[in-house]
Write an enzyme that holds these catalytic residues in place. Structure first.
Site, PDB file in Angstrom:
ATOM      1  N   LYS A  24       0.862  -1.176   0.000  1.00  0.00           N
ATOM      2  CA  LYS A  24       0.000   0.000   0.000  1.00  0.00           C
ATOM      3  C   LYS A  24       0.895   1.221   0.000  1.00  0.00           C
ATOM      4  CE  LYS A  24      -3.755  -2.199   2.380  1.00  0.00           C
ATOM      5  NZ  LYS A  24      -4.194  -2.227   3.763  1.00  0.00           N
TER       6      LYS A  24
ATOM      7  N   HIS B  37       1.970   6.588   2.922  1.00  0.00           N
ATOM      8  CA  HIS B  37       1.268   7.876   2.826  1.00  0.00           C
ATOM      9  C   HIS B  37       1.831   8.908   3.793  1.00  0.00           C
ATOM     10  CE1 HIS B  37      -0.982   6.963   6.425  1.00  0.00           C
ATOM     11  NE2 HIS B  37      -1.430   5.838   5.888  1.00  0.00           N
TER      12      HIS B  37
ATOM     13  N   HIS C 107       2.535   8.048   7.341  1.00  0.00           N
ATOM     14  CA  HIS C 107       3.763   7.273   7.597  1.00  0.00           C
ATOM     15  C   HIS C 107       4.987   8.174   7.554  1.00  0.00           C
ATOM     16  CE1 HIS C 107       1.071   3.989   5.843  1.00  0.00           C
ATOM     17  NE2 HIS C 107       1.199   3.704   7.126  1.00  0.00           N
TER      18      HIS C 107
HETATM   19  N1  ARG Z   1       0.476  -0.130   9.838  1.00  0.00           N
HETATM   20  C1  ARG Z   1      -0.426   0.729  10.539  1.00  0.00           C
HETATM   21  C2  ARG Z   1      -1.046   1.745   9.587  1.00  0.00           C
HETATM   22  O1  ARG Z   1      -0.522   2.007   8.542  1.00  0.00           O
HETATM   23  C3  ARG Z   1       0.250   1.496  11.645  1.00  0.00           C
HETATM   24  C4  ARG Z   1       0.750   0.637  12.764  1.00  0.00           C
HETATM   25  C5  ARG Z   1       0.819   1.392  14.034  1.00  0.00           C
HETATM   26  N2  ARG Z   1       1.364   0.642  15.120  1.00  0.00           N
HETATM   27  C6  ARG Z   1       0.692  -0.227  15.871  1.00  0.00           C
HETATM   28  N3  ARG Z   1       1.362  -0.846  16.833  1.00  0.00           N
HETATM   29  N4  ARG Z   1      -0.572  -0.449  15.721  1.00  0.00           N
HETATM   30  O2  ARG Z   1      -2.096   2.291   9.893  1.00  0.00           O
END
Ligand code: ARG
Length: 583
Positions: free
Chosen positions: A135, A138, A141
Site C-alpha cells: 500500500k 502515505h 507514515h
Molecule cells: N500499519 C499501521 C497503519 O498504517 C500502523 C501501525 C501502528 N502501530 C501499531 N502498533 N498499531 O495504519
C-alpha cells in the site's frame, strides 16, 4: 560524565536558577511559580531577563515589592545587576561568565554538546513509521517516520537506552489477495527492481478484480489460510515480498537518515501467541461473543466495544497489538514504550492500553501513544505536483531536483560544489522534514510544495544555509583554527558587540532546550531553537568579520562561530538532518 554518558551543564538555566533561588528565599515563593514567569524584557537595554511581579501573586504592592527586592538581591558572578522598573524586576547576566562558559562547553564537548543524562538507567521502545506492504507509504507514515526518529534521537541524547521498531503492516487476508494478484499480474524482474511500486500496482489490479468478482476474495482467504498454516510455497512468496520491500524501505529511510534496530510487523505474532491472548481474556471473563465477533466491552470506560477477533477464528489488528505489547515487555522490559501513530488511531490505542490494564498488566501505564495531526492535500494523499503518484521516493526525488534547479541559478557557487546531486538531495530532504516539524505535532497542516521549497523564511534550506556559511568561514580562516586545547589562549573579552552576545545566548540555550524537548517530545521545540540560532548567526556574520582582522580578534570570533557551527550541527542531527558543509 556518568558511565560514558555526557551531562552538559545547563547554561542559561544556571543564571535563571540563581534568580529564582534568591527570589524564593526573599519572598517565600516557590521555583515552580517563579521560574516559568521569567521572560525576555521588551527592551534589552533594561536587562537580560525580567520577572513580572504581578503575575507572581505575592502579597503587597508589586511596585513597592520590586523596589525592595531589587535592593535586597545580592549580585554575584552570575547576576551583575537587579533593577526595578515599575512592577518588573530586571536582571543583567554576567556576560563574561556566560560567554566564556558557553563557548568552552560547546567547543569542548563538540558533538556531545547539549546531551544530558536525565534518562540514565531508563530503557525506551520507540515504534514508528510502520507502513503497510503493497500500500502507498502515505503522509501519515512520513510524519510518523520524521517524528519517531526525532524522539529516538532525543532519548538517545538524554541518556536513555533505546530500541527503534518498525511495525510493518504485513499480515492478514489482504496479503493473501496480494499473492493471488501476483500469480495473475506479477513480474519477477519488476519485483526485484522496485518491489514497493510493483506490489502496489499488482494490489490495485487484483482489488479491481475482486470488486467485480467476489470469488477472488474466497481465493484470497484460502491463500491466507495456507500462509497461516505455514505452507512452504505460500509462505515463501509472502516472505519474498516482505524481504524485498524491506530492502527498498531501507534505501528510502537512508535518504531520511533514519534507521531501525528492528523490522517487526503484524506477521510476527503467531496464531499460538494470539490464542494465549484470547484465553487470558476469556479466563478473566472479558471476552464476549457478539454477532460473530469476539469483543471486550469497554463502554463503562467510554471506549465503546473493542473487536478482538471473529468467531471464525480470524484475529484482528487490535489483538496483534495486544500480543506485540506483551511480547515486547517480556523481551525488553521497557520503562516506556512510545507508539508514534497519527491521531486517527487515538481510539485504537486507548482501547489497547485499557485492555492491557484490565489484563492486570501494570506496565500498561508506561505505554504512550504519540499522536500527530493529519497532512491535508488536494486528494487526501501526498502527491507530486502533477497530482499523480503517492510514493515517498517521488516526493524526495521531486524535492531534490527542484533544489538542484535553484542551486544552478548561482553559477559561481554551483561550480564549487563537488557533488551537487547529493547536496540537492539533502537540501530537498531538509525542506521536507523541517516543514513537517515546524508546528506542534498535533496540528493538522496543508502539504504545500511552494512552502517546502522556499529558500527564504523559516525553512530547512535556510537552516542548512546558515550551517554551510559557518563552515565556509572556518575554511577561509585556515590555518587559524579552534581546538579545545587552544581555548585557554583566546581572549573572549574582545567579543564586545551586541550581535556576539545574542549569538552566545542562542548557543547557551541549547542544553536547556534539549532538556525541554526530552519532556515534551515536540520537534518544534528544536526547530524554533535552530531557526533562532540561525538568525543570530546571520546577524553576526554580517558585521563580525573574521577575515582581515588582527589575529586575537579573528581568533575570538572564529571560536564563537565554531561554537555556533557545533551547536547548529547538533540540533540539525537531532532533527534527523545531515548538516551540509557547502551548498
Ligand atoms: N500499519 C499501521 C497503519 O498504517 C500502523 C501501525 C501502528 N502501530 C501499531 N502498533 N498499531 O495504519
Amino acid at each position: 560524565t556518568i558511565d560514558g554518558l555526557v551531562e552538559t551543564a545547563p547554561q542559561l538555566d544556571v543564571f535563571r536558577f540563581e534568580i529564582v533561588s534568591q527570589i524564593c528565599a526573599l519572598t517565600g515563593s516557590t521555583p515552580d511559580v517563579i521560574y516559568p514567569l521569567l521572560e525576555e524584557p521588551r527592551d534589552r537595554k533594561n536587562g537580560d531577563i525580567s520577572l513580572p511581579l504581578p503575575r507572581a501573586r505575592l502579597p503587597g504592592n508589586p511596585i513597592e515589592l520590586a523596589t525592595s527586592l531589587a535592593q535586597k538581591f545580592k549580585c554575584n558572578d552570575l547576576i551583575t545587576k537587579a533593577a526595578a522598573a515599575g512592577p518588573f524586576l530586571n536582571f543583567t547576566y554576567n556576560r563574561d561568565t556566560l560567554r566564556n562558559r558557553t563557548i568552552a562547553s560547546a567547543v569542548g564537548l563538540g558533538p556531545q554538546y547539549g546531551a544530558n543524562a536525565t534518562g540514565f538507567g531508563n530503557f525506551g521502545i520507540v515504534e514508528f513509521s510502520s507502513p503497510n506492504i503493497a500500500k502507498p507509504f502515505h503522509a501519515g507514515h512520513l510524519r510518523s517516520t520524521i517524528i519517531g526518529s526525532f524522539i529516538k534521537n532525543v532519548l538517545d541524547a538524554s541518556g536513555w537506552g533505546t530500541v527503534s521498531i518498525n511495525y510493518l503492516g504485513d499480515w492478514g487476508k489482504q496479503y493473501g489477495l496480494l499473492a493471488v494478484g501476483y500469480e495473475r499480474y506479477g513480474n519477477d524482474e519488476e519485483l526485484e527492481k522496485d518491489p514497493i511500486r510493483h506490489l502496489f500496482h499488482v494490489y490495485v489490479k487484483v482489488n479491481n478484480d475482486a470488486s467485480e468478482n467476489p470469488a477472488v476474495h474466497d481465493e484470497a482467504r484460502a491463500y491466507f489460510k495456507k500462509m497461516e498454516d505455514g505452507d512452504a510455497h505460500a509462505y515463501g512468496l509472502w516472505k519474498r515480498f516482505r524481504d524485498l520491500s524491506i530492502v527498498k524501505y531501507k534505501e528510502i529511510y537512508g535518504r531520511l537518515n533514519v534507521q531501525f534496530d528492528i523490522y517487526s510487523g503484524e506477521s510476527q505474532y503467531s496464531l499460538g501467541q494470539m490464542r494465549d491472548v484470547l484465553h487470558e481474556l476469556q479466563d478473566l471473563g472479558l471476552l464476549v461473543p457478539d454477532q460473530g465477533a469476539l469483543i471486550v466491552d469497554l463502554k463503562q470506560f467510554d471506549l465503546g466495544v473493542a473487536v478482538i477477533g471473529k468467531t471464525d477464528g480470524s484475529l484482528l489488528y487490535l489483538s496483534r497489538d495486544i500480543a506485540a505489547a506483551i511480547d515486547r515487555k517480556k523481551v525488553f522490559d521497557f520503562d516506556r514504550m512510545f507508539y508514534v501513530v497519527g491521531n486517527q488511531q487515538i481510539h485504537h490505542f486507548k482501547q489497547l492500553f485499557k485492555i492491557l490494564e484490565l489484563q492486570g498488566k501494570t506496565w500498561a501505564e508506561k505505554c504512550e501513544h504519540i499522536g500527530f495531526g493529519i497532512i491535508r492535500s488536494k486528494d487526501g494523499n501526498m502527491s507530486t505536483r502533477k497530482g499523480t503518484v503517492v510514493f515517498l521516493e517521488d516526493i524526495l526525488d521531486e524535492a531534490g531536483s527542484h533544489m538542484h534547479e535553484q542551486m544552478r541559478k548561482n553559477e559561481v557557487k554551483y561550480a564549487q560544489i563537488p557533488d551537487p546531486d547529493s547536496v540537492a538531495d539533502v537540501v530537498g530532504q531538509s525542506a521536507t522534514m523541517i516543514q513537517d516539524m515546524t508546528a506542534r505535532r498535533s496540528k493538522d497542516y496543508n502539504f504545500d510544495w511552494d512552502r517546502i521549497f522556499s529558500f527564504e523564511g523559516d525553512t530547512g534550506p535556510y537552516l542548512q544555509y546558515a550551517h554551510s556559511r559557518l563552515c565556509s568561514i572556518e575554511r577561509q580562516a585556515a590555518p587559524l583554527e579552534v581546538t579545545p586545547e587552544e581555548l585557554q589562549s583566546i581572549d573572549f573579552s574582545l567579543l564586545t558587540e551586541p550581535q556576539a552576545f545574542t549569538l552566545v545566548e542562542a548557543i547557551a540555550a541549547y542544553p536547556d532546550v534539549l532538556r525541554e524537548a526530552g519532556k515534551t517530545l515536540e520537534p518544534c521545540t528544536i526547530v524554533s531553537f535552530a531557526l533562532n540560532l540561525s538568525h543570530a548567526v546571520s546577524s553576526a556574520i554580517d558585521v563580525l568579520w573574521v577575515s582581515g582582522q588582527a589575529k586575537p580578534l579573528a581568533h575570538a570570533r572564529l571560536a564563537l562561530y565554531v561554537a555556533a557551527r557545533i551547536t547548529l550541527g547538533n540540533a540539525l542531527r537531532l532533527l534527523g538532518l545531515k548538516p551540509l558543509t557547502r551548498m
